[in-house]
Design a protein around this motif. Sequence first.
Motif, PDB file in Angstrom:
ATOM      1  N   GLY A  66      -5.704 -13.369   4.266  1.00  0.00           N
ATOM      2  CA  GLY A  66      -5.021 -12.087   4.256  1.00  0.00           C
ATOM      3  C   GLY A  66      -5.152 -11.297   2.974  1.00  0.00           C
ATOM      4  N   ARG A  67      -5.984 -11.744   2.059  1.00  0.00           N
ATOM      5  CA  ARG A  67      -6.110 -11.041   0.773  1.00  0.00           C
ATOM      6  C   ARG A  67      -7.128  -9.911   0.791  1.00  0.00           C
ATOM      7  NH1 ARG A  67      -5.413 -16.700  -1.375  1.00  0.00           N
ATOM      8  NH2 ARG A  67      -7.600 -16.922  -0.889  1.00  0.00           N
ATOM      9  N   ARG A  91      -4.528   6.530   5.089  1.00  0.00           N
ATOM     10  CA  ARG A  91      -3.231   5.950   5.458  1.00  0.00           C
ATOM     11  C   ARG A  91      -3.323   4.443   5.685  1.00  0.00           C
ATOM     12  NH1 ARG A  91       0.711   3.795   5.088  1.00  0.00           N
ATOM     13  NH2 ARG A  91       2.465   3.805   6.517  1.00  0.00           N
ATOM     14  N   VAL A  92      -4.386   3.997   6.357  1.00  0.00           N
ATOM     15  CA  VAL A  92      -4.545   2.556   6.604  1.00  0.00           C
ATOM     16  C   VAL A  92      -4.781   1.815   5.291  1.00  0.00           C
ATOM     17  CG1 VAL A  92      -6.023   0.810   7.681  1.00  0.00           C
ATOM     18  CG2 VAL A  92      -5.268   2.787   8.997  1.00  0.00           C
ATOM     19  N   VAL A  93      -5.597   2.364   4.404  1.00  0.00           N
ATOM     20  CA  VAL A  93      -5.848   1.698   3.125  1.00  0.00           C
ATOM     21  C   VAL A  93      -4.583   1.701   2.261  1.00  0.00           C
ATOM     22  CG1 VAL A  93      -7.257   1.698   1.024  1.00  0.00           C
ATOM     23  CG2 VAL A  93      -8.322   2.137   3.250  1.00  0.00           C
ATOM     24  N   ASP A  94      -3.834   2.803   2.259  1.00  0.00           N
ATOM     25  CA  ASP A  94      -2.532   2.799   1.577  1.00  0.00           C
ATOM     26  C   ASP A  94      -1.677   1.641   2.084  1.00  0.00           C
ATOM     27  OD1 ASP A  94      -2.827   5.042  -0.061  1.00  0.00           O
ATOM     28  OD2 ASP A  94      -1.689   6.377   1.260  1.00  0.00           O
ATOM     29  N   HIS A  95      -1.604   1.526   3.399  1.00  0.00           N
ATOM     30  CA  HIS A  95      -0.788   0.470   4.006  1.00  0.00           C
ATOM     31  C   HIS A  95      -1.264  -0.913   3.566  1.00  0.00           C
ATOM     32  CE1 HIS A  95       1.716  -1.543   6.950  1.00  0.00           C
ATOM     33  NE2 HIS A  95       0.656  -2.195   7.356  1.00  0.00           N
ATOM     34  N   LEU A  96      -2.571  -1.147   3.644  1.00  0.00           N
ATOM     35  CA  LEU A  96      -3.110  -2.470   3.319  1.00  0.00           C
ATOM     36  C   LEU A  96      -2.949  -2.820   1.846  1.00  0.00           C
ATOM     37  CD1 LEU A  96      -6.358  -2.345   5.461  1.00  0.00           C
ATOM     38  CD2 LEU A  96      -4.309  -3.690   5.946  1.00  0.00           C
ATOM     39  N   LEU A  97      -3.294  -1.891   0.969  1.00  0.00           N
ATOM     40  CA  LEU A  97      -3.295  -2.198  -0.463  1.00  0.00           C
ATOM     41  C   LEU A  97      -1.936  -2.010  -1.122  1.00  0.00           C
ATOM     42  CD1 LEU A  97      -6.714  -0.635  -1.524  1.00  0.00           C
ATOM     43  CD2 LEU A  97      -6.212  -3.027  -0.983  1.00  0.00           C
ATOM     44  N   LEU A  98      -1.255  -0.932  -0.830  1.00  0.00           N
ATOM     45  CA  LEU A  98      -0.001  -0.633  -1.525  1.00  0.00           C
ATOM     46  C   LEU A  98       1.220  -1.250  -0.861  1.00  0.00           C
ATOM     47  CD1 LEU A  98      -0.692   3.125  -2.351  1.00  0.00           C
ATOM     48  CD2 LEU A  98      -1.233   1.090  -3.717  1.00  0.00           C
ATOM     49  N   GLU A  99       1.246  -1.269   0.479  1.00  0.00           N
ATOM     50  CA  GLU A  99       2.418  -1.803   1.172  1.00  0.00           C
ATOM     51  C   GLU A  99       2.295  -3.290   1.483  1.00  0.00           C
ATOM     52  OE1 GLU A  99       3.240   0.773   4.546  1.00  0.00           O
ATOM     53  OE2 GLU A  99       2.679   2.514   3.330  1.00  0.00           O
ATOM     54  N   GLU A 100       1.112  -3.719   1.934  1.00  0.00           N
ATOM     55  CA  GLU A 100       0.911  -5.125   2.305  1.00  0.00           C
ATOM     56  C   GLU A 100       0.429  -5.982   1.134  1.00  0.00           C
ATOM     57  OE1 GLU A 100       1.383  -6.730   5.323  1.00  0.00           O
ATOM     58  OE2 GLU A 100       2.288  -4.923   6.141  1.00  0.00           O
ATOM     59  N   GLY A 101      -0.075  -5.357   0.084  1.00  0.00           N
ATOM     60  CA  GLY A 101      -0.479  -6.089  -1.115  1.00  0.00           C
ATOM     61  C   GLY A 101      -1.826  -6.782  -1.055  1.00  0.00           C
ATOM     62  N   TYR A 147     -19.229  -0.444   0.994  1.00  0.00           N
ATOM     63  CA  TYR A 147     -18.343   0.255   0.068  1.00  0.00           C
ATOM     64  C   TYR A 147     -17.059  -0.545  -0.041  1.00  0.00           C
ATOM     65  CZ  TYR A 147     -21.293   4.382   0.146  1.00  0.00           C
ATOM     66  OH  TYR A 147     -22.347   5.249  -0.001  1.00  0.00           O
ATOM     67  N   ALA A 148     -16.435  -0.539  -1.215  1.00  0.00           N
ATOM     68  CA  ALA A 148     -15.197  -1.305  -1.396  1.00  0.00           C
ATOM     69  C   ALA A 148     -14.296  -0.630  -2.420  1.00  0.00           C
ATOM     70  CB  ALA A 148     -15.514  -2.733  -1.843  1.00  0.00           C
ATOM     71  N   VAL A 149     -13.027  -1.018  -2.361  1.00  0.00           N
ATOM     72  CA  VAL A 149     -12.052  -0.566  -3.350  1.00  0.00           C
ATOM     73  C   VAL A 149     -11.054  -1.702  -3.565  1.00  0.00           C
ATOM     74  CG1 VAL A 149     -10.519   0.550  -1.660  1.00  0.00           C
ATOM     75  CG2 VAL A 149     -10.554   1.349  -4.048  1.00  0.00           C
ATOM     76  N   LEU A 150     -10.651  -1.883  -4.813  1.00  0.00           N
ATOM     77  CA  LEU A 150      -9.631  -2.860  -5.165  1.00  0.00           C
ATOM     78  C   LEU A 150      -8.275  -2.172  -5.213  1.00  0.00           C
ATOM     79  CD1 LEU A 150     -11.453  -4.622  -8.148  1.00  0.00           C
ATOM     80  CD2 LEU A 150     -11.325  -5.406  -5.766  1.00  0.00           C
ATOM     81  N   ALA A 151      -7.226  -2.963  -5.058  1.00  0.00           N
ATOM     82  CA  ALA A 151      -5.876  -2.393  -5.084  1.00  0.00           C
ATOM     83  C   ALA A 151      -5.628  -1.650  -6.387  1.00  0.00           C
ATOM     84  CB  ALA A 151      -4.839  -3.493  -4.867  1.00  0.00           C
ATOM     85  N   ARG A 152      -6.047  -2.201  -7.502  1.00  0.00           N
ATOM     86  CA  ARG A 152      -5.784  -1.543  -8.789  1.00  0.00           C
ATOM     87  C   ARG A 152      -6.543  -0.231  -8.929  1.00  0.00           C
ATOM     88  NH1 ARG A 152      -8.973  -6.021 -10.660  1.00  0.00           N
ATOM     89  NH2 ARG A 152     -10.985  -5.289 -11.456  1.00  0.00           N
ATOM     90  N   GLU A 153      -7.660  -0.085  -8.222  1.00  0.00           N
ATOM     91  CA  GLU A 153      -8.410   1.169  -8.240  1.00  0.00           C
ATOM     92  C   GLU A 153      -7.792   2.194  -7.294  1.00  0.00           C
ATOM     93  OE1 GLU A 153     -12.829  -0.786  -8.903  1.00  0.00           O
ATOM     94  OE2 GLU A 153     -12.003  -0.633  -6.874  1.00  0.00           O
ATOM     95  N   TRP A 154      -7.262   1.716  -6.167  1.00  0.00           N
ATOM     96  CA  TRP A 154      -6.767   2.623  -5.130  1.00  0.00           C
ATOM     97  C   TRP A 154      -5.562   3.426  -5.604  1.00  0.00           C
ATOM     98  CZ3 TRP A 154      -8.671   4.732  -1.034  1.00  0.00           C
ATOM     99  CH2 TRP A 154      -7.831   5.354  -0.118  1.00  0.00           C
ATOM    100  N   SER A 155      -4.683   2.854  -6.349  1.00  0.00           N
ATOM    101  CA  SER A 155      -3.489   3.582  -6.766  1.00  0.00           C
ATOM    102  C   SER A 155      -3.860   4.834  -7.566  1.00  0.00           C
ATOM    103  CB  SER A 155      -2.553   2.682  -7.580  1.00  0.00           C
ATOM    104  OG  SER A 155      -3.211   2.217  -8.751  1.00  0.00           O
ATOM    105  N   ARG A 156      -5.016   4.831  -8.211  1.00  0.00           N
ATOM    106  CA  ARG A 156      -5.483   6.002  -8.959  1.00  0.00           C
ATOM    107  C   ARG A 156      -6.285   6.955  -8.091  1.00  0.00           C
ATOM    108  NH1 ARG A 156      -7.689   1.980 -12.416  1.00  0.00           N
ATOM    109  NH2 ARG A 156      -9.711   2.786 -11.794  1.00  0.00           N
ATOM    110  N   SER A 157      -6.811   6.476  -6.941  1.00  0.00           N
ATOM    111  CA  SER A 157      -7.786   7.265  -6.213  1.00  0.00           C
ATOM    112  C   SER A 157      -7.307   7.768  -4.862  1.00  0.00           C
ATOM    113  CB  SER A 157      -9.057   6.447  -5.996  1.00  0.00           C
ATOM    114  OG  SER A 157      -8.794   5.384  -5.103  1.00  0.00           O
TER     115      SER A 157
END
Length: 161
Positions: A66-67, A91-101, A147-157
Amino acid sequence: MRLPFGPGRREVPGLGRPFPIEAAERFVAAVAERDPREEGWFQYALERRADGALIGDVGVNRHDEGRQAELGFTLATAFQRQGYAAEAVRRVVDHLLLEEGLHRVYASLDARNDRSAALLARLGFRREAYEVESAFWKGEWTDDVRYAVLAREWSRSSEPA
């Protein structure tokens, strides 16, 4: 999570194209029973707010306990180039990275799919890999781009594109 958007063209293994109605009904029933937080594929339907029309989907394949998750998205032709895909993917990426961790979200696509590549880049995904003739699709070998994004990158992007 219900997305306020709105069928796409995704080919689901074993269903063929076009989907026989009975197979489509079985597929929808099976997805509806799944927990979207479990590992494996889950499809979110995209429903347009204005009229409830089903206009596409975002598929999420959770793995690595689940990571991480693979992302795929489709939009009916009539609804492309109107911002729906960007809104749904964001919205889905927000949910996965910011809400689900989750730690990382990625998408693999046909190297000829310039519009999807541009969308992912606008949203802050980085191009990680180019795989030559790595997928056999519709009778031919095709190149894949990841293509990929990490959680720490997404909060800025994750600001609207």
